[in-house]
Structure formats: structure tokens, C-alpha cells
Design an enzyme around this catalytic site. Sequence first.
Site, PDB file in Angstrom:
ATOM      1  NE  ARG A 101      -3.790  -2.149   2.481  1.00 24.68           N
ATOM      2  CZ  ARG A 101      -4.793  -2.095   1.726  1.00 24.68           C
ATOM      3  NH1 ARG A 101      -5.285  -1.230   1.000  1.00 24.68           N
ATOM      4  NH2 ARG A 101      -5.744  -3.210   1.885  1.00 24.68           N
ATOM      5  CG  ASP A 179     -12.136 -10.940  -4.703  1.00 23.40           C
ATOM      6  OD1 ASP A 179     -11.680 -11.960  -3.923  1.00 23.40           O
ATOM      7  OD2 ASP A 179     -12.268  -9.542  -4.078  1.00 23.40           O
ATOM      8  NE  ARG A 486      -8.009 -45.345 -24.932  1.00 21.69           N
ATOM      9  CZ  ARG A 486      -7.552 -44.092 -24.960  1.00 21.69           C
ATOM     10  NH1 ARG A 486      -8.260 -43.327 -26.096  1.00 21.69           N
ATOM     11  NH2 ARG A 486      -6.840 -43.471 -24.085  1.00 21.69           N
ATOM     12  CB  ILE A 545      -6.968 -35.579 -21.618  1.00 20.06           C
ATOM     13  CG1 ILE A 545      -6.138 -36.601 -22.240  1.00 20.06           C
ATOM     14  CG2 ILE A 545      -7.581 -35.885 -20.445  1.00 20.06           C
ATOM     15  CD1 ILE A 545      -4.947 -37.200 -21.570  1.00 20.06           C
ATOM     16  NE  ARG A 581      19.274 -35.669 -14.815  1.00 18.82           N
ATOM     17  CZ  ARG A 581      19.215 -36.319 -13.783  1.00 18.82           C
ATOM     18  NH1 ARG A 581      18.098 -36.194 -12.915  1.00 18.82           N
ATOM     19  NH2 ARG A 581      20.255 -36.907 -13.070  1.00 18.82           N
ATOM     20  CD  GLU A 644       0.299 -39.800 -26.820  1.00 20.41           C
ATOM     21  OE1 GLU A 644       0.539 -40.801 -26.437  1.00 20.41           O
ATOM     22  OE2 GLU A 644      -1.047 -39.410 -26.832  1.00 20.41           O
ATOM     23  NE  ARG A 670      19.118 -40.057 -15.751  1.00 23.37           N
ATOM     24  CZ  ARG A 670      20.787 -40.053 -15.980  1.00 23.37           C
ATOM     25  NH1 ARG A 670      20.925 -39.736 -17.091  1.00 23.37           N
ATOM     26  NH2 ARG A 670      21.263 -40.329 -14.726  1.00 23.37           N
ATOM     27  NE  ARG A 740      -7.761 -40.829 -33.581  1.00 20.42           N
ATOM     28  CZ  ARG A 740      -8.849 -41.707 -33.503  1.00 20.42           C
ATOM     29  NH1 ARG A 740      -9.319 -42.421 -34.265  1.00 20.42           N
ATOM     30  NH2 ARG A 740      -9.258 -41.969 -32.286  1.00 20.42           N
TER      31      ARG A 740
END
Length: 776
Positions: A101, A179, A486, A545, A581, A644, A670, A740
Site C-alpha cells: 500500500r 475475486d 475406446r 484430454i 540435466r 506423443e 533423461r 484425428r
Amino acid sequence: MTQSRQKSQAERNDMGIELGQTIVSTGNTRIGVLTSGGDAQGMNAAVRAVVRTALAVGARPFAVMEGWAGAVKGGEAIKELQWSDVSSILAEGGTVIGTARCPEFRDYEGRHAAARNLIERGIDRLVVIGGDGSLSGTDEFRGEWSQHMRELVDEGVIPQEVADEHPALMVVGLVGSIDNDMVGTDMTIGADTALHRIVDAIDQLTSTAASHQRTFVVEVMGRHCGYLPLMAAVAGGADYVFTPEDPVGPGWEDDLAEHLRLGREAGRRESIVLVAEGATDREGNLLTTQHIADTITVKTGEDARVTILGHVQRGGSPSAYDRWMSTLLGYAAVQEILSTGPEDVPCILGVRHNRVTRIPLMKAVRDTRAVKDLIAAGDFPAAQASRGTSFTTMVEINRILSTPPQLTPVPEGSRRRIGVLHAGGLAPGMNTAARAAVRLGIARGWTMLGVNGSWRGLADNDVRELTWADVEGWAFKGGAELGTRREVPEVEQYYALGRAIERNGLDALVVIGGLNAYLAVKAMMDERDRYPAFRIPIVLIPASIDNNLPGSELSIGADTAINNATWALDRIKESAAATRRCFVAEIMGRRCGYLTLMSSLSSGAEYIYLNEDSVDLGTIAADSKRMVESFAGGRRLFLVLVNEAVSKFYDREFLASVYEAESGGVYDVRHSALGHLQQGGAPSPFDRLLATRLANRALEHLHNQFTRGESEGVYIGQVGNRIEARLVKNMFDDLDIVNRRPFDQWWRELTPVQRIVSMKDCGTPASAITIASSEA
């Protein structure tokens, strides 16, 4: 001097900023960024994006520490920021540049000191992140700027040449408020995370309340805005909610007690009552949680416990949405402020239907403050309307969902029999959609039938009636209580499906699922001449998803998957803190890169590889070289996300092998697939609300088909500012069936943002994202 293609204010409001416009600056442009007012999760993401986008376009970013207090103080409180200064802040709550403030800024002398300190550093462009008070104070300061310049010249602080070079203060506002109380924007920075905190608390309170058949009265923030309590009530399945915009009238005590009593009779073991901290009755009397709890005890004879969530709603790591959307807002703020001229009306950048939107600053502030006046005047319908149609719709939906069936009058007319089933891959939020469909259908006087085990279950006649109590608690459950598969039904199953529809007297089907659900319904619609039982209305609700369904920009489950991926990536980054890494993580989505892109924006990943972008050896070689240089420059962690189904050849393992081969032992590599954890867990508040909204629209569409005597197969989804219904028979007009995914993917425009904010000196031009003019 900013170098960019300039448009008039009218052109900018009508057209927005065109996609592909390149915003560049000379090194003389300096942009200040400050956070003011209450802190909100996601402010750091916005600051990070402002700083890195400014650097990418050649401007110099400065942090004004502790809000306007830093501007008034000057000196070290205004400091230039470099790329690494905003590293590792994306996942932090609060604001790393501080907020406080500042009574001095309310006085002219304080603002004059702020002007002096800013102009001494050559700053005449500000990105201000705060609430309506902070933004209105900013606009007052902007209006005085030329006067401050004249006085600083008269005082001998700056020469006339400097004043001439900075004739105006250009301002862009971003709304930081948990809010969600700013009129004109769907979401403010921090609101989604606060809703996460509330809904998580409700989920946890529900389990202990059910064990003892107990009532909890929960106070949540929202002194003048009921967004948080209302949306939490819908997402958390609360029994009763008190909001400022819809205050209770005389006799509310008996109404509350009756709701709780009948809810127990209908099968509820627990009762949750949500109270906005500023809730009143219609006479303006403040209703405290303790008063409401005491009322429950007196009226029902049961003990009611009080829980005040308080500032936990402000704290903690921001949700995925508050990271990626705040990043987009910060990125857009830089392109907006570099496109703004001295004569342009200052604006706020908000969000309308997942698009960054330009809103006149003081109009937004005036409209926001007017809501309080409407409430004070007792014009509650107008107050609700000011919050937007989604708010008013949710008020009605919540009333139906939370009202026990004994209090719901059964409409006259024939009782329709509606089947509800899941199909396709699992998506968090399927249960929420089914619960909403069942309760909303019962309220219409329909008989709602649950199909267990998807299409195979329907063929096997595994169908049961679902009551109001049967779906109790489904709102916050992961998985799919009705089961899902599926498989797309084979032609040999059509006869059994048709017989099951006839045997159960189904008048319509509500199918909640992914792309295989869409393909199944399309095939059934094509066979209606041979199987007359298929001539019933069928409505598809998008749940995947992958977010790859036609006719819907957002599918149920995608937000939860992004949050799950972000949670996992945060921990991967922590695990690499003690070493050097590169980590290559595979994200679900098949050939749709939505999850990968949004997860990268929310996690701060340096590289992403999407199926939509062709990947070749040249790109991989250039990226690998840049990675080696980055580690040589001191980097300790490099995060790479891979869609993917990115490529038949250049997959996650190939990329990891290349990066390791080129590392020279300087860093290790990795790789891992995040896998099905992205599908697990309770649905996020966003997915619960989306599922509820889509289920409500699906039933409205069924009602309209019954009224018109139609029997169409349709798929619904949110597109822009509308929930649309499109004919299944025309589905391939929207769907790229080979890959798709839809032909038109709105989020593709956001792809350039990722490299700008995540990879230093990436060489990618700062293409502008479209900023629309608000219609609010």
C-alpha cells in the site's frame, strides 16, 4: 523511439492486432512493470513474460519494486531486469517484485516524486498488474503526466529536451485479482488458482463431513463479487450459497434448513454451505458464517462447523491456467504498449473466451464499481447481469443442481427417457457431466438412465435408472462411474444396440466422450435407414484430454490434464536441481499438440515438438547446438516436451539420444513419458464448470429437438463466445480424420509465444497474437 506499424485507435478497436505483425523496438524504449494491490497467483508469470518479451523485441524492462511505493521511493526500488532475473519464478505464488500500500501515491506530491523517478530512468511506458483501485490510480497519474513534466522542467530536474522526448505516459493494465471482479474480462489473474484452493478444501471437508453426517459453513473471499463462492458451489456440489449479487430474502433461515433436511432425506450424508465474506441479506444486513451456523443449529438441531479459508486462497503455486494465460497476457502487454501512441485511450488486457481482449481502462473500472452501486440499490438482477451471461446462467444451474428433488416440481407432459453413456478414452470431468445431465434432466421431468460400460453395455442391456441421489458426489470424482471404452461399435453390434434402445424406451442419448464416441455416433447416424431405432436425438458432449474434438475449442478433461502434467514437470525440475540435466518428457495428445504447448507455457519448458510442426534433422541439430551453448553459459536444467505422436522417426528416445550424443559429458540426459497420470485424479474446477455448462446446453438442445419433432445427431462445444451445436452428418467438414484433430485449432496462434518467453536468443521474431476489442 518505438518502431512498429501504427494504427489509429478506431482501427485497433475494430480489427485488433493482426496475427503475424512483428513488433520491434530500438534499445531506447524502456518499459516498467509493477504489481500493485493484493497479490494474486500468476502475477509472476505475467512479470516474467513482460520482461522476456521486452528483451526479445529490443526494449529494456525495469521492475518497479513494491508497487507504487517503489516508484515514489525511486533509487534501488526501480531496477533494470535481465533474462535470468525472472528465471524460476513461474511456479511461485505471490509477486517477486513485491506489492505494498502506498498512501503517498494518493497525494499529488507522491505522484510527482514517482514521475521524477521514472523519467530519470527514461521510463514512459508502464505495465501495471493490479485491481481496480491500482488501475484507476494509474490512470489518474497518466492524466497528470504532462503537468509533471512541465513542473520537473521548471524545477530544473530535467531539461526541456527530455520532457519533449516523453510527452505522455503509455499504460497497459493487467487485472490481478483473485475475486474475478473486473467487469469485461472472463477471468482475472489469480482467480482460477483461488478457485482451486476453495474446491480442494470443499473436497476434503466433504469426506469428513460425510463420515459424521455433519454440516460445514465455509467462508470464501469475494467481498463484493460472488464469482468464487458461486463457481465453487457448482464445482464442489454445495447445498447452499450466499453471494453479494443474489442476497437471500426474508425467511431464508427456514429455506436453508429445509434444503439441508430434504437433502439428507434424498441421500446426502454431508452438507456444505458457502458464504461470500461480503454476503448480506436483502436488507443489507451482513451475514457472518457464525450467524449462519448458529441458525442451522437452531433450525435443525444439528451442530454446524465453521471453516474460514482466509488467505490460503491467495497463496501457493499458481494453477496451470494462471501460468499460461498470465504468460499470454504479459506477452500481449508488451506488443500492446509498443503499439500504443500518446493519443490512444489506455486499456486493460483481459480475457474473453480464451482470447486476449482490449478493454478501455476507465470503462472497466467504472463498470466494476457500478456493480457495488447496483447491489446497494437493491437491483440484484442488474448486478448479476453485469457479471456476464455465464454468471447468471450458473446462478440458475446451481439452483437446480443443489435443490433436493422433493422441492423440484415435476413439469407436466410426457416423461422422456434419456440414456447417458460414456465412450472413448477417460477424461476427468466425465462424472461431473453425467451428474449435471442427470439432475438437470430430472428437473425437466425426464427419466434419466445410466448405461454401464459404454456401447458394449448398451448392447448387453446394462442400463439402470439414475436418481438424484445416485449421482451424489460424482462432481469431484475422477474416473467414470458409468465406465467407458475406446471401442467403436462394429456393424454386427448395431442390431443389439437398436434392440436395447427400443427395449429401454430411450427417447434420446447423451454421449459424453472423445473422438471414438463421435465416430460411433456418426456411423450410427449413417445407418438410420437400416436401423430405425437410431432415429432419436443424440447429443455428443466433448470429453477428451487431447482437446482434439471438432466444433469445440475446449474439451472436458484437458485442463485437468494440463494441471497434472504441470505438477509432474515441476517435480521433474526440482529433481534436477542438484545436477546439470536435460530432461525430455513426452506429453499425451496423440497428433494434437494442445497439451504439449499449454504444458510448456505453464512449466517453462525451453523446447517443444508438436505433430503440427514438421520436425526435421536441421531443426533438431540447431536446437541441440543452442542447448550445448546454453549449458556452456551456466544453465543447469533444460526441459524439452514432446507431443506423443510428434513424428514416426524423431520421437522422444531419438531426441534424447541426439542431445546426449552432443552433450560431451557436460550434462546428462533423461527421458520419460508422463503417461496416464495426465488422465487421473479429481477434475479441476475449470473442467467441472465446463462439464456442467455443456451438459446444461446438451439438455436444452434435446428439449428443442423434442419440441420441433427432430431426431438429429449433434455435437456441441464452446466456440468463441457461444456453445454451438453442429450436425454429426457434417462432422468431417470440421475434422481432419487422418490426423484425428480439427482443421481449425485456435491455440496454434500461441505457439510463437513459447520460444519467446522460454528460450533466450532463440532467434524467433516476436509475432503478435490477436488482441480483440471487448464487446462488453
